[in-house]
Design a protein around this motif. Sequence first.
Motif, PDB file in Angstrom:
ATOM      1  N   LYS A   1       0.835  -1.205   0.000  1.00 40.08           N
ATOM      2  CA  LYS A   1       0.000   0.000   0.000  1.00 40.08           C
ATOM      3  C   LYS A   1       0.871   1.258   0.000  1.00 40.08           C
ATOM      4  CE  LYS A   1      -4.020   2.072   2.241  1.00 40.08           C
ATOM      5  NZ  LYS A   1      -3.508   3.441   2.100  1.00 40.08           N
ATOM      6  N   ALA A   2       1.972   1.224   0.784  1.00 45.68           N
ATOM      7  CA  ALA A   2       2.872   2.377   0.821  1.00 45.68           C
ATOM      8  C   ALA A   2       3.493   2.635  -0.541  1.00 45.68           C
ATOM      9  CB  ALA A   2       3.960   2.155   1.876  1.00 45.68           C
ATOM     10  N   VAL A   3       3.914   1.547  -1.226  1.00 43.22           N
ATOM     11  CA  VAL A   3       4.476   1.693  -2.574  1.00 43.22           C
ATOM     12  C   VAL A   3       3.427   2.257  -3.523  1.00 43.22           C
ATOM     13  CG1 VAL A   3       5.330   0.410  -4.567  1.00 43.22           C
ATOM     14  CG2 VAL A   3       6.217  -0.112  -2.297  1.00 43.22           C
ATOM     15  N   GLU A   4       2.211   1.696  -3.448  1.00 42.07           N
ATOM     16  CA  GLU A   4       1.134   2.168  -4.320  1.00 42.07           C
ATOM     17  C   GLU A   4       0.817   3.636  -4.058  1.00 42.07           C
ATOM     18  OE1 GLU A   4      -3.603   1.162  -5.213  1.00 42.07           O
ATOM     19  OE2 GLU A   4      -2.383  -0.161  -3.956  1.00 42.07           O
ATOM     20  N   ASP A   5       0.681   3.992  -2.763  1.00 45.31           N
ATOM     21  CA  ASP A   5       0.371   5.385  -2.425  1.00 45.31           C
ATOM     22  C   ASP A   5       1.514   6.317  -2.810  1.00 45.31           C
ATOM     23  OD1 ASP A   5      -1.998   4.477  -1.424  1.00 45.31           O
ATOM     24  OD2 ASP A   5      -1.383   4.551   0.698  1.00 45.31           O
ATOM     25  N   SER A   6       2.765   5.858  -2.577  1.00 48.30           N
ATOM     26  CA  SER A   6       3.924   6.690  -2.928  1.00 48.30           C
ATOM     27  C   SER A   6       3.986   6.929  -4.431  1.00 48.30           C
ATOM     28  CB  SER A   6       5.215   6.027  -2.440  1.00 48.30           C
ATOM     29  OG  SER A   6       5.207   5.887  -1.028  1.00 48.30           O
ATOM     30  N   GLU A   7       3.769   5.869  -5.207  1.00 46.10           N
ATOM     31  CA  GLU A   7       3.773   6.018  -6.662  1.00 46.10           C
ATOM     32  C   GLU A   7       2.674   6.989  -7.110  1.00 46.10           C
ATOM     33  OE1 GLU A   7       3.426   2.080  -8.181  1.00 46.10           O
ATOM     34  OE2 GLU A   7       5.593   1.687  -8.096  1.00 46.10           O
ATOM     35  N   LYS A   8       1.510   6.885  -6.472  1.00 47.87           N
ATOM     36  CA  LYS A   8       0.410   7.780  -6.808  1.00 47.87           C
ATOM     37  C   LYS A   8       0.763   9.228  -6.476  1.00 47.87           C
ATOM     38  CE  LYS A   8      -4.520   8.528  -5.872  1.00 47.87           C
ATOM     39  NZ  LYS A   8      -5.705   8.052  -5.108  1.00 47.87           N
ATOM     40  N   ILE A   9       1.353   9.425  -5.279  1.00 47.35           N
ATOM     41  CA  ILE A   9       1.723  10.785  -4.868  1.00 47.35           C
ATOM     42  C   ILE A   9       2.795  11.353  -5.786  1.00 47.35           C
ATOM     43  CG2 ILE A   9       2.813  12.123  -3.022  1.00 47.35           C
ATOM     44  CD1 ILE A   9       1.443  10.197  -1.034  1.00 47.35           C
ATOM     45  N   PHE A  10       3.827  10.538  -6.089  1.00 47.42           N
ATOM     46  CA  PHE A  10       4.887  11.027  -6.973  1.00 47.42           C
ATOM     47  C   PHE A  10       4.362  11.275  -8.386  1.00 47.42           C
ATOM     48  CE2 PHE A  10       7.999   9.409  -3.808  1.00 47.42           C
ATOM     49  CZ  PHE A  10       8.798  10.535  -3.735  1.00 47.42           C
ATOM     50  N   THR A  11       3.427  10.423  -8.836  1.00 45.23           N
ATOM     51  CA  THR A  11       2.826  10.649 -10.150  1.00 45.23           C
ATOM     52  C   THR A  11       2.085  11.981 -10.175  1.00 45.23           C
ATOM     53  OG1 THR A  11       2.575   8.265 -10.524  1.00 45.23           O
ATOM     54  CG2 THR A  11       1.206   9.735 -11.852  1.00 45.23           C
ATOM     55  N   GLU A  12       1.340  12.259  -9.097  1.00 51.74           N
ATOM     56  CA  GLU A  12       0.652  13.540  -9.010  1.00 51.74           C
ATOM     57  C   GLU A  12       1.651  14.694  -8.965  1.00 51.74           C
ATOM     58  OE1 GLU A  12      -1.727  13.160  -5.549  1.00 51.74           O
ATOM     59  OE2 GLU A  12      -3.246  11.858  -6.484  1.00 51.74           O
ATOM     60  N   LEU A  13       2.753  14.458  -8.218  1.00 49.25           N
ATOM     61  CA  LEU A  13       3.791  15.489  -8.154  1.00 49.25           C
ATOM     62  C   LEU A  13       4.414  15.729  -9.522  1.00 49.25           C
ATOM     63  CD1 LEU A  13       5.481  17.386  -6.392  1.00 49.25           C
ATOM     64  CD2 LEU A  13       7.020  15.478  -5.939  1.00 49.25           C
ATOM     65  N   PHE A  14       4.710  14.630 -10.250  1.00 52.51           N
ATOM     66  CA  PHE A  14       5.269  14.765 -11.599  1.00 52.51           C
ATOM     67  C   PHE A  14       4.304  15.519 -12.511  1.00 52.51           C
ATOM     68  CE2 PHE A  14       7.637  10.549 -10.772  1.00 52.51           C
ATOM     69  CZ  PHE A  14       8.612  11.240 -10.066  1.00 52.51           C
ATOM     70  N   ARG A  15       3.027  15.168 -12.402  1.00 50.90           N
ATOM     71  CA  ARG A  15       2.024  15.846 -13.223  1.00 50.90           C
ATOM     72  C   ARG A  15       1.955  17.332 -12.886  1.00 50.90           C
ATOM     73  NH1 ARG A  15      -2.895  11.390 -12.788  1.00 50.90           N
ATOM     74  NH2 ARG A  15      -1.977   9.841 -14.197  1.00 50.90           N
ATOM     75  N   LEU A  16       2.026  17.646 -11.578  1.00 51.58           N
ATOM     76  CA  LEU A  16       1.993  19.045 -11.169  1.00 51.58           C
ATOM     77  C   LEU A  16       3.201  19.792 -11.715  1.00 51.58           C
ATOM     78  CD1 LEU A  16       0.752  21.313  -9.495  1.00 51.58           C
ATOM     79  CD2 LEU A  16       2.030  20.477  -7.515  1.00 51.58           C
ATOM     80  N   VAL A  17       4.390  19.184 -11.619  1.00 50.65           N
ATOM     81  CA  VAL A  17       5.598  19.816 -12.152  1.00 50.65           C
ATOM     82  C   VAL A  17       5.485  19.983 -13.658  1.00 50.65           C
ATOM     83  CG1 VAL A  17       8.079  19.530 -12.488  1.00 50.65           C
ATOM     84  CG2 VAL A  17       7.064  18.988 -10.268  1.00 50.65           C
TER      85      VAL A  17
END
Length: 530
Positions: free
Chosen positions: A213-229
């Motif tokens: 779950k941590a990996v999944e949530d982290s990937e989701k958060i980083f994906t959102e961060l990448f999208r924001l950047v």
Amino acid sequence: MKDPVTIPCGHSFCMSCINTHWDKEDEEIIHSCPQCRQTFTPRPVLVKSTMLADLVQQLKKTGLQAAPADHCCAGAEDVACDVCTGRKLKAVKSCLVCLASYCEKHLQPHYKSSAFQKHKLVDPTKKLQENICSRHDEVKKMFCRTDQQCICYLCSVDEHKGHDTVSAAAERTKGQRELELSRQQIQQRVQDREKNVKLLQQEMEAVNGSADKAVEDSEKIFTELFRLVEKRSSDVKQQIRSQQETEVTRVKDLQEKLEQELTELKRKDAELKHLSLTEDHNQFLHNYPSLLPLSPSTHSSSIDIHPLRYFEAVTAAVSEVRGRLQDILTESWTNISLTLSQPEPKTRADFLTYSQKITLDPNTANARLLLSEGNRKVTVMREEQFYSSHPDRFTGYHQVLSRESLTGRCYLEVERREDVEIAVAYKNISRPGDSDECGFGDNDKSWSLYCGENIYAFYYKSITTPVSGPESSRVGVYLDHSAGVLSFYSVSDTMTLLHRVQTTFTQPLCAGVRLYNYIVGSTAEFCKLK
């Protein structure tokens, strides 16, 4: 078999027979199976086995078929019937009273005759003779607790006279009770271990689930961060292009107007030139007044152009964002690493569980350093020591490295006298010369703690960090290589943290010490830790 019943161990008997047997054991708390000796507490409740009773009746009518001869005859590994003559059959039971083994046929008297009612039948065994006393040729029915061995009655009044002796049956009953108690303890431990295994399995599943779950949530958060950047990058790009288009349009309009004015001026200049060449005075004076006035310019005669500075502010702003983001990511990664790493030990006993044996490498020692105590101690000397030439030797600084590489979690202690630097360094740190690339703490390949009189200081990349803490002759060094944690402790009755480093180690490390040539006799020794 009359009114057959099956007891908990699986053996079957006549109800009257087993009741008679257990009635004799009523004074005992434990009841046993006459065949396998398994015990039961409390006394089992007997219920007639209807199916077995029907089978017995059917067999009485049809008769038992004899088993094939090759299955009944005793082989080399089998216990043979002691009564059979000629080709002996396999024994199905051994009698501890008769000290003989019997096949199914010759065993019947033990079942049918009351004379054999008290005989003890067991699974066939070849060790019946061990129950006979070799000295008196009597059955061993006694047990000597003093010598812890089975004996016959004559032994109890002979060489075992005065010993603590009881009947073998009484000792068996005592042993049986102890055995049952041991079994209960074992079974309890089995239950406890099974419970623990189940809990560990649940914990493992919880760890795996939480990690997934941590990996999944982290990937989701980083994906959102990448999208924001990416979105911010796209927005900045769009704004730059929009401003570029506005500025280019403005410049083009101005350029076009200037070109029109330039064309008009050139035309006017041509007319004036033509007029100036006219020889007819009257014609010149007639046309001159209409050509001489110039229309005022709508634009400044000087245009301030700084094409390289239009978007410098944007670049500077984006660079500032990058710097802030790097700082945030660095700090966040430190927090993440500390969260994922195992907690640092608290007490010296906890640290000692990670103790690392350290020996110093003579091939790295500066020529003014003397190694002793099994290459665990180093001392500054006035004269150079005799060392062979080696490319790993420090020539400019009084330094030495350990033979051992430090990886994983490890702990070591250094006992010092006078001023000493205690360090960890990559093996590829430079050796010859006295440049910053060679000195502990003066580069990005080593980390060192200076320990002086009432003073500590930490060095990395030649940057000095003052450190406060109680002075002690012993310093502890704790390393968690994978977590990137390096800690220095003042060791006395208690352990006091002096300085902690959180970084990323890219190679295995070596322990090292640096001493100073102006203090002859200063020493550092890597302690033997239990």
